[in-house]
Scaffold this motif. Structure first.
Motif, mmCIF file in Angstrom:
data_model
loop_
_atom_site.group_PDB
_atom_site.id
_atom_site.type_symbol
_atom_site.label_atom_id
_atom_site.label_comp_id
_atom_site.label_asym_id
_atom_site.label_seq_id
_atom_site.Cartn_x
_atom_site.Cartn_y
_atom_site.Cartn_z
ATOM 1 N N SER A 1 -3.832 24.871 -17.816
ATOM 2 C CA SER A 1 -4.226 26.289 -17.827
ATOM 3 C C SER A 1 -5.089 26.658 -19.027
ATOM 4 N N ASN A 2 -6.138 25.905 -19.229
ATOM 5 C CA ASN A 2 -7.121 26.220 -20.254
ATOM 6 C C ASN A 2 -8.471 26.454 -19.580
ATOM 7 N N LYS A 3 -9.546 26.241 -20.287
ATOM 8 C CA LYS A 3 -10.887 26.505 -19.749
ATOM 9 C C LYS A 3 -11.740 25.238 -19.831
ATOM 10 N N ILE A 4 -11.154 24.133 -19.453
ATOM 11 C CA ILE A 4 -11.801 22.832 -19.599
ATOM 12 C C ILE A 4 -12.599 22.507 -18.339
ATOM 13 N N THR A 5 -13.836 22.100 -18.538
ATOM 14 C CA THR A 5 -14.718 21.732 -17.435
ATOM 15 C C THR A 5 -14.963 20.220 -17.470
ATOM 16 N N GLU B 1 0.254 8.229 -22.230
ATOM 17 C CA GLU B 1 0.998 7.852 -21.033
ATOM 18 C C GLU B 1 1.006 8.988 -20.018
ATOM 19 N N GLN B 2 0.896 10.225 -20.503
ATOM 20 C CA GLN B 2 0.869 11.382 -19.615
ATOM 21 C C GLN B 2 -0.265 12.321 -20.018
ATOM 22 N N LEU B 3 -1.076 12.682 -19.049
ATOM 23 C CA LEU B 3 -2.158 13.645 -19.260
ATOM 24 C C LEU B 3 -2.017 14.742 -18.212
ATOM 25 N N VAL B 4 -1.783 15.958 -18.688
ATOM 26 C CA VAL B 4 -1.634 17.108 -17.795
ATOM 27 C C VAL B 4 -2.811 18.048 -18.042
ATOM 28 N N MET B 5 -3.627 18.216 -17.004
ATOM 29 C CA MET B 5 -4.792 19.098 -17.094
ATOM 30 C C MET B 5 -4.852 20.052 -15.904
ATOM 31 N N LYS B 6 -3.710 20.331 -15.295
ATOM 32 C CA LYS B 6 -3.714 21.215 -14.121
ATOM 33 C C LYS B 6 -4.237 22.599 -14.495
ATOM 34 N N PHE B 7 -4.781 23.273 -13.515
ATOM 35 C CA PHE B 7 -5.329 24.626 -13.661
ATOM 36 C C PHE B 7 -6.447 24.704 -14.715
ATOM 37 N N ASN B 8 -7.396 23.782 -14.610
ATOM 38 C CA ASN B 8 -8.633 23.836 -15.383
ATOM 39 C C ASN B 8 -9.783 23.797 -14.385
ATOM 40 N N GLN B 9 -10.972 23.454 -14.824
ATOM 41 C CA GLN B 9 -12.129 23.434 -13.925
ATOM 42 C C GLN B 9 -12.965 22.176 -14.090
ATOM 43 N N LEU C 1 -0.661 11.530 -14.302
ATOM 44 C CA LEU C 1 -1.913 12.290 -14.376
ATOM 45 C C LEU C 1 -1.789 13.500 -13.453
ATOM 46 N N ASP C 2 -1.877 14.694 -14.043
ATOM 47 C CA ASP C 2 -1.762 15.930 -13.264
ATOM 48 C C ASP C 2 -3.074 16.699 -13.349
ATOM 49 N N LEU C 3 -3.797 16.713 -12.233
ATOM 50 C CA LEU C 3 -5.086 17.413 -12.149
ATOM 51 C C LEU C 3 -5.063 18.488 -11.069
ATOM 52 N N PHE C 4 -3.877 18.997 -10.762
ATOM 53 C CA PHE C 4 -3.715 20.017 -9.724
ATOM 54 C C PHE C 4 -4.586 21.234 -10.030
ATOM 55 N N ARG C 5 -5.207 21.783 -9.016
ATOM 56 C CA ARG C 5 -6.042 22.989 -9.107
ATOM 57 C C ARG C 5 -7.206 22.837 -10.087
ATOM 58 N N ASN C 6 -7.992 21.798 -9.862
ATOM 59 C CA ASN C 6 -9.183 21.554 -10.661
ATOM 60 C C ASN C 6 -10.441 21.471 -9.811
ATOM 61 N N ASP C 7 -10.336 21.831 -8.551
ATOM 62 C CA ASP C 7 -11.487 21.759 -7.638
ATOM 63 C C ASP C 7 -12.146 20.382 -7.647
ATOM 64 N N LEU C 8 -11.304 19.353 -7.529
ATOM 65 C CA LEU C 8 -11.810 17.982 -7.548
ATOM 66 C C LEU C 8 -12.611 17.653 -6.300
ATOM 67 N N GLY C 9 -12.232 18.265 -5.189
ATOM 68 C CA GLY C 9 -12.872 17.946 -3.916
ATOM 69 C C GLY C 9 -12.480 16.556 -3.459
ATOM 70 N N PRO C 10 -12.864 16.194 -2.237
ATOM 71 C CA PRO C 10 -12.489 14.887 -1.687
ATOM 72 C C PRO C 10 -13.054 13.721 -2.493
ATOM 73 N N GLU C 11 -14.274 13.868 -2.989
ATOM 74 C CA GLU C 11 -14.908 12.784 -3.747
ATOM 75 C C GLU C 11 -14.224 12.561 -5.098
#
Length: 155
Positions: A75-79, A96-104, A125-135
């Motif tokens: 939940s920061n402003k990381i692109t 060992e753990q990287l959580v970046m959920k709710f960024n961009q 690795l948590d990248l939930f809600r980052n608009d990763l898209g299928p690719e």
């Protein structure tokens, strides 16, 4: 903001620094990155701090983060640019753990992370809600450096 005081009051169990929701922003993250005490931290909680790419760049370049095992930047402003700084940093190789959920970070950011040999120790690795898209999701799932990854959370 007195980071020395914040550090002293929020350094828990001799290994965890919990600065979640402290409105650090990029300037606070830059100041934190310069603190030698950061070298004592194994688990760094920086969620909900309005940290953007400049702040992440400063943290990624800091020699004091080499002992980190857990980095929470939710939940920061990381692109994608911030993801690129992390991916190119040799200082994150023990994570060992990287959580970046709710960024961009988007698809481009996912590709930077997936291509980085610096994340070979990651198991979460948590990248939930980052608009990763299928690719972007496919890049993470197929990343050859994520050999130890057993928990992944994507869009």
């Amino acid at each position: 903001m007195d980071l020395e005081d914040l550090f002293a009051k929020n350094f828990i169990n001799g290994d965890t620094l919990d600065l979640e929701n402290r409105r650090l922003g990029d300037e606070g993250a830059k100041a934190l990155a310069q603190m030698e005490q950061l070298g004592q931290v194994i688990k760094l909680e920086l969620g909900d701090n309005e940290i953007g790419d400049e702040g992440v760049a400063a943290l990624a370049e800091s020699p004091h983060i080499k002992n980190l095992r857990v980095l929470n930047l939710k939940s920061n402003k990381i692109t994608a640019e911030g993801a690129k700084h992390l991916a190119h940093s040799g200082n994150v190789s023990n994570l060992e753990q990287l959580v970046m959920k709710f960024n961009q970070i988007g698809e481009e950011g996912a590709r930077y992370l997936a291509a980085s040999e610096n994340f070979a120790s990651l198991n979460t690795l948590d990248l939930f809600r980052n608009d990763l898209g299928p690719e972007g999701a496919a890049a993470i799932k197929q990343a050859s450096y994520f050999k130890n990854l057993n928990r992944v959370r994507l869009d």
